[in-house]
Design a protein around this motif. Sequence first.
Motif, PDB file in Angstrom:
ATOM      1  N   CYS A 263      19.309 -95.322  18.813  1.00 15.60           N
ATOM      2  CA  CYS A 263      19.333 -93.940  19.312  1.00 15.60           C
ATOM      3  C   CYS A 263      20.248 -93.781  20.527  1.00 15.60           C
TER       4      CYS A 263
ATOM      5  N   GLN B 206      20.366 -92.497  33.409  1.00 15.14           N
ATOM      6  CA  GLN B 206      19.621 -91.766  32.398  1.00 15.14           C
ATOM      7  C   GLN B 206      18.706 -90.739  33.055  1.00 15.14           C
ATOM      8  N   SER B 207      18.292 -89.762  32.287  1.00 15.67           N
ATOM      9  CA  SER B 207      17.353 -88.757  32.745  1.00 15.67           C
ATOM     10  C   SER B 207      16.423 -88.417  31.587  1.00 15.67           C
TER      11      SER B 207
ATOM     12  N   ARG C 173      16.356 -85.733  30.104  1.00 20.71           N
ATOM     13  CA  ARG C 173      17.157 -85.006  29.119  1.00 20.71           C
ATOM     14  C   ARG C 173      17.859 -85.961  28.156  1.00 20.71           C
ATOM     15  N   THR C 174      18.231 -87.140  28.660  1.00 20.72           N
ATOM     16  CA  THR C 174      18.861 -88.144  27.791  1.00 20.72           C
ATOM     17  C   THR C 174      17.960 -88.475  26.613  1.00 20.72           C
TER      18      THR C 174
ATOM     19  N   GLN D  29      15.261 -86.584  25.633  1.00 24.11           N
ATOM     20  CA  GLN D  29      14.913 -85.378  24.879  1.00 24.11           C
ATOM     21  C   GLN D  29      16.011 -85.006  23.882  1.00 24.11           C
ATOM     22  N   ASP D  30      17.262 -85.289  24.231  1.00 25.06           N
ATOM     23  CA  ASP D  30      18.360 -85.003  23.300  1.00 25.06           C
ATOM     24  C   ASP D  30      18.289 -85.883  22.051  1.00 25.06           C
ATOM     25  N   GLN D  31      17.651 -87.048  22.196  1.00 21.63           N
ATOM     26  CA  GLN D  31      17.518 -87.975  21.061  1.00 21.63           C
ATOM     27  C   GLN D  31      16.079 -87.998  20.527  1.00 21.63           C
ATOM     28  N   GLN D  32      15.314 -86.952  20.793  1.00 12.73           N
ATOM     29  CA  GLN D  32      13.889 -86.952  20.478  1.00 12.73           C
ATOM     30  C   GLN D  32      13.622 -87.132  18.984  1.00 12.73           C
ATOM     31  N   GLU D  33      14.315 -86.395  18.155  1.00 15.75           N
ATOM     32  CA  GLU D  33      14.084 -86.498  16.714  1.00 15.75           C
ATOM     33  C   GLU D  33      14.508 -87.868  16.180  1.00 15.75           C
TER      34      GLU D  33
END
Length: 487
Positions: free
Chosen positions: A106, A144-145, A147-148, A150-154
């Motif tokens: 991911c 990293q944050s 959001r890093t 969450q953008d790859q959540q799926e």
Amino acid sequence: MATRNLNASGKKRPSGKKRGVEARGALWLARHPGFLATPAAVTTSVIELGPVTTGGIAAGILASGLVWCRTDPDSYHRYAAPRLRAVRRRWTRYHGYAWRRNLDACDLTVQDRRTGGWHVPRVVKVSSPSPSIDVIQVKICRGQSVRTFQDQQEALASALGADVLAIEKTKPRLITITAVYGNPFDTIVPAVEIPDEPDEVDLSAIELGDTERGQAWTEPILGHHWLVHGATGSGKGGLLWNPLRAMGPMIREGLVRIWMVDPKGGMETEQGRPLFYRYATSADPDKALEEDGEVIDEVDAMLALIIEFRDAMKHRQEVLRAKGLRKVEVSRETPLEVLMIDELAMLTALGGRQVTMQVNKLLGEILTQGRAAGFSVAAYVQEPTKDIVPVRDLFTIRICLRTTSASYVEMVLGENARLRGALADEIPVTEDYAGIGYRVAEKTRTPIRVRAGLVTDDDITELVRTCTPTHEDPQDGPDGVVVPFAA
């Protein structure tokens, strides 16, 4: 030359060299002391007590755990099972090669541009409050944050094999990943059985459906108030009719009396009208309450019913006080009175300013004073905000079915409920998931996934046929609770 090794803030730059394997091993053991303590304890026991005694102790511990699981499964699943499950899943799902491979797939690992080495976000803690929910605290890498992730959540959910994933920031460089695996309710849960006799009803454990552990889901009604939240089609009807089925014989014998307020027009409740001691709806004027032969406005009728409920509570309090009693004993003379409001928002937010103020004041009075007197409230709502339900913190039992907003979860179940695994906003909008929701265990505050029984029209017909009250109500008197109608 010395200043070349300083960064903009004046601190020394890292050298770019890796720690030695010995140092990294020592740090790892410091974070996981059990890997030293357990072998050391076993070795010491073998040396001091002998291998036979050590094996006997180990077998005794294992046998004790099995006996505990079989004799008291509730406490075992509350205390031991989550810890054992968390340890197993941490070392099989969220550690080592398996964890790194999933993050690599991911793009959630970071390469050090100085050394060329790869940094992997480290799992700090894993808890597993239920068989299908894991809560993982992860320390992310520099650069990293949240959001890093969450953008790859799926993609991460797919890599982990999770059905649903929620990722939230806990503190700087620490995130919480909540993973839900599978649907433990692979079949529809049927409506609860109607007991045969009042003695079979336990008002401290009213059956509503099943928990995800395959056990009966029960909630207390005597001395408690319920707030049930769920979006349209989430299955709130199961939490309206199943309690009535579970209390059916007591309703029939006058030991429980139901005061029903249905601002939605009676579509859900009209079929069960013979069960109700008092009934008010916004269907049409000819179904509004009457006093002295005069029809009362439908909104005033619903408000009048709540006022009558409050007045009955006050009268009960006077009776108990005169007898020197602090708590009611359920009987024909002093039955459990239950006020059910199917869609509270229609009265507390959409009924006009004066009605809203009166209803909120009345509910606050009932919720704070009614428990010891045997007066309980069960309210159903689609939007649990403070504007809609300003008295929501006074409800002692709160249940959250599928919701349309992540913020509603904590409004209903309490602070950090979603971080602990109550992902009610992620429940799919399909009939297969109707009636599924979360409630929070009183002792551990961990979310438990539950499913209410599916109540059909035939089930309601059966309830009305077998449990409609046939006796006469107690007459007014010094020990009675019936008061004149208050408009």
